[in-house]
Motif scaffolding. Structure first.
Motif, PDB file in Angstrom:
ATOM      1  N   MET A   1       6.170   1.983 -16.790  1.00 48.30           N
ATOM      2  CA  MET A   1       5.306   2.402 -15.780  1.00 48.30           C
ATOM      3  C   MET A   1       3.948   1.548 -15.936  1.00 48.30           C
ATOM      4  N   LEU A   2       3.491   1.600 -16.834  1.00 47.84           N
ATOM      5  CA  LEU A   2       2.027   0.916 -17.285  1.00 47.84           C
ATOM      6  C   LEU A   2       2.281  -0.619 -17.019  1.00 47.84           C
ATOM      7  N   ALA A   3       3.188  -1.177 -17.550  1.00 51.54           N
ATOM      8  CA  ALA A   3       3.738  -2.696 -17.055  1.00 51.54           C
ATOM      9  C   ALA A   3       3.741  -2.611 -15.819  1.00 51.54           C
ATOM     10  N   SER A   4       4.400  -1.854 -15.017  1.00 52.43           N
ATOM     11  CA  SER A   4       4.338  -2.121 -13.445  1.00 52.43           C
ATOM     12  C   SER A   4       3.077  -1.824 -12.865  1.00 52.43           C
ATOM     13  N   ILE A   5       2.143  -0.912 -13.445  1.00 51.91           N
ATOM     14  CA  ILE A   5       0.737  -0.657 -12.677  1.00 51.91           C
ATOM     15  C   ILE A   5       0.104  -1.956 -13.047  1.00 51.91           C
ATOM     16  N   VAL A   6      -0.036  -2.750 -14.239  1.00 58.66           N
ATOM     17  CA  VAL A   6      -0.701  -3.775 -14.291  1.00 58.66           C
ATOM     18  C   VAL A   6      -0.187  -5.012 -13.476  1.00 58.66           C
ATOM     19  N   PHE A   7       1.260  -5.159 -13.522  1.00 62.97           N
ATOM     20  CA  PHE A   7       2.087  -5.946 -12.566  1.00 62.97           C
ATOM     21  C   PHE A   7       1.411  -6.029 -11.356  1.00 62.97           C
ATOM     22  N   LEU A   8       1.435  -4.809 -10.622  1.00 60.38           N
ATOM     23  CA  LEU A   8       1.388  -4.705  -9.122  1.00 60.38           C
ATOM     24  C   LEU A   8      -0.065  -5.024  -9.024  1.00 60.38           C
ATOM     25  N   ALA A   9      -1.007  -4.667 -10.057  1.00 59.29           N
ATOM     26  CA  ALA A   9      -2.316  -5.118  -9.635  1.00 59.29           C
ATOM     27  C   ALA A   9      -2.601  -6.612  -9.671  1.00 59.29           C
ATOM     28  N   ARG A  10      -1.905  -7.279 -10.366  1.00 57.65           N
ATOM     29  CA  ARG A  10      -2.159  -8.844 -10.582  1.00 57.65           C
ATOM     30  C   ARG A  10      -0.768  -9.606  -9.609  1.00 57.65           C
TER      31      ARG A  10
ATOM     32  N   TYR B   1       8.887  -7.178  -9.592  1.00 55.48           N
ATOM     33  CA  TYR B   1       8.681  -5.833  -9.440  1.00 55.48           C
ATOM     34  C   TYR B   1       9.650  -4.875  -9.144  1.00 55.48           C
ATOM     35  N   ILE B   2      10.529  -5.232  -8.183  1.00 59.03           N
ATOM     36  CA  ILE B   2      11.866  -4.494  -7.948  1.00 59.03           C
ATOM     37  C   ILE B   2      12.676  -4.133  -9.411  1.00 59.03           C
ATOM     38  N   ILE B   3      12.805  -5.242 -10.204  1.00 58.68           N
ATOM     39  CA  ILE B   3      13.282  -4.938 -11.261  1.00 58.68           C
ATOM     40  C   ILE B   3      12.581  -4.103 -12.225  1.00 58.68           C
ATOM     41  N   LEU B   4      11.318  -4.396 -12.292  1.00 53.52           N
ATOM     42  CA  LEU B   4      10.568  -3.116 -13.096  1.00 53.52           C
ATOM     43  C   LEU B   4      10.774  -1.994 -12.879  1.00 53.52           C
ATOM     44  N   LEU B   5      10.836  -1.629 -11.415  1.00 48.30           N
ATOM     45  CA  LEU B   5      11.024  -0.324 -10.905  1.00 48.30           C
ATOM     46  C   LEU B   5      12.483   0.179 -10.940  1.00 48.30           C
ATOM     47  N   LEU B   6      13.289  -0.584 -11.094  1.00 52.00           N
ATOM     48  CA  LEU B   6      14.728  -0.274 -11.217  1.00 52.00           C
ATOM     49  C   LEU B   6      14.874  -0.036 -12.783  1.00 52.00           C
ATOM     50  N   ILE B   7      14.415  -0.577 -13.578  1.00 56.79           N
ATOM     51  CA  ILE B   7      14.536  -0.008 -15.058  1.00 56.79           C
ATOM     52  C   ILE B   7      13.706   1.214 -15.126  1.00 56.79           C
ATOM     53  N   MET B   8      12.714   1.427 -14.555  1.00 58.71           N
ATOM     54  CA  MET B   8      12.305   2.797 -14.488  1.00 58.71           C
ATOM     55  C   MET B   8      13.008   3.693 -14.031  1.00 58.71           C
TER      56      MET B   8
ATOM     57  N   THR C   1       0.921  -1.335   0.153  1.00 64.39           N
ATOM     58  CA  THR C   1      -0.051   0.135   0.033  1.00 64.39           C
ATOM     59  C   THR C   1       0.798   1.316   0.060  1.00 64.39           C
ATOM     60  N   ILE C   2       1.937   1.331   0.560  1.00 70.44           N
ATOM     61  CA  ILE C   2       2.721   2.419   0.842  1.00 70.44           C
ATOM     62  C   ILE C   2       3.430   2.446  -0.499  1.00 70.44           C
ATOM     63  N   VAL C   3       3.909   1.587  -1.153  1.00 64.48           N
ATOM     64  CA  VAL C   3       4.529   1.500  -2.401  1.00 64.48           C
ATOM     65  C   VAL C   3       3.552   2.025  -3.451  1.00 64.48           C
ATOM     66  N   LYS C   4       2.467   1.683  -3.448  1.00 69.43           N
ATOM     67  CA  LYS C   4       1.214   1.938  -4.251  1.00 69.43           C
ATOM     68  C   LYS C   4       0.990   3.548  -4.259  1.00 69.43           C
ATOM     69  N   HIS C   5       0.669   3.842  -3.069  1.00 72.26           N
ATOM     70  CA  HIS C   5       0.794   5.521  -2.872  1.00 72.26           C
ATOM     71  C   HIS C   5       1.859   6.386  -3.144  1.00 72.26           C
ATOM     72  N   ALA C   6       2.915   5.921  -2.739  1.00 70.83           N
ATOM     73  CA  ALA C   6       4.094   6.466  -3.215  1.00 70.83           C
ATOM     74  C   ALA C   6       4.347   6.700  -4.873  1.00 70.83           C
ATOM     75  N   GLY C   7       3.755   5.434  -5.304  1.00 67.00           N
ATOM     76  CA  GLY C   7       3.821   5.759  -6.959  1.00 67.00           C
ATOM     77  C   GLY C   7       2.940   6.721  -7.458  1.00 67.00           C
ATOM     78  N   HIS C   8       1.646   7.135  -6.874  1.00 64.34           N
ATOM     79  CA  HIS C   8       0.867   8.127  -7.319  1.00 64.34           C
ATOM     80  C   HIS C   8       1.486   9.305  -7.226  1.00 64.34           C
ATOM     81  N   VAL C   9       2.177   9.600  -6.138  1.00 62.88           N
ATOM     82  CA  VAL C   9       3.013  11.067  -5.999  1.00 62.88           C
ATOM     83  C   VAL C   9       4.031  11.056  -7.044  1.00 62.88           C
ATOM     84  N   LEU C  10       4.779   9.875  -7.446  1.00 64.45           N
ATOM     85  CA  LEU C  10       5.768   9.634  -8.227  1.00 64.45           C
ATOM     86  C   LEU C  10       5.304   9.946  -9.601  1.00 64.45           C
TER      87      LEU C  10
END
Length: 146
Positions: free
Chosen positions: A89-98, A128-135, A53-62
């Motif tokens: 980012m779109l891939a990470s959103i879909v990934f996080l949701a699933r 997910y970490i790898i996706l975010l590190l790519i971003m 949840t923290i990661v998700k909401h920080a992503g909104h601010v990001l």
């Protein structure tokens, strides 16, 4: 005096830290989940879900601060690193949701297997970490690929 751009940049960097950093805390939690007793698992799962949840909401601010930085910084949306960052980012959103919710929903059901459950959470956390590190790399290195 601090400019609006600098405040946005600080917000963007801080939210990036909050989007990625807590994920590394999940790795030792998942390790403890492997050998945890059934009664302990609920607490670990609660911490896991709170961290997501923290990661998700920080992503909104990001995202919001990133859009504002692009606007204030004059970067075109067609720049290669911007396009690729948006795609990742779109891939990470879909990934996080699933990624996590379907696994966590198996807890206390007939489909629950602790070894498989923790292995899946561990693997998906790293993915997910790898996706975010790519971003993160795209935003920092700003490679011009076209």
């Amino acid at each position: 005096m601090v400019s609006i751009y600098m405040l946005l940049l600080y917000s963007h960097i801080f939210s990036a830290i909050l989007s990625i950093g807590p994920l590394f805390v999940l790795l030792p939690i998942v390790k403890k989940m492997r050998t945890a007793q059934q009664g302990e698992m609920s607490s670990y799962i609660g911490v896991f879900q709170s961290t997501i949840t923290i990661v998700k909401h920080a992503g909104h601010v990001l995202v919001v601060s990133g859009i504002l930085l692009l606007w204030r910084g004059g970067y075109p949306w067609t720049t290669s690193w911007v396009v690729l960052t948006v795609l990742v980012m779109l891939a990470s959103i879909v990934f996080l949701a699933r990624a996590f919710k379907p696994t966590i929903r198996t807890f206390n059901t007939s489909a629950y297997n602790q070894a498989e459950f923790t292995a899946r959470l561990h693997r998906k956390t790293w993915m997910y970490i790898i996706l975010l590190l790519i971003m993160l790399w795209l935003m920092v290195a700003k490679p011009i690929l076209w």
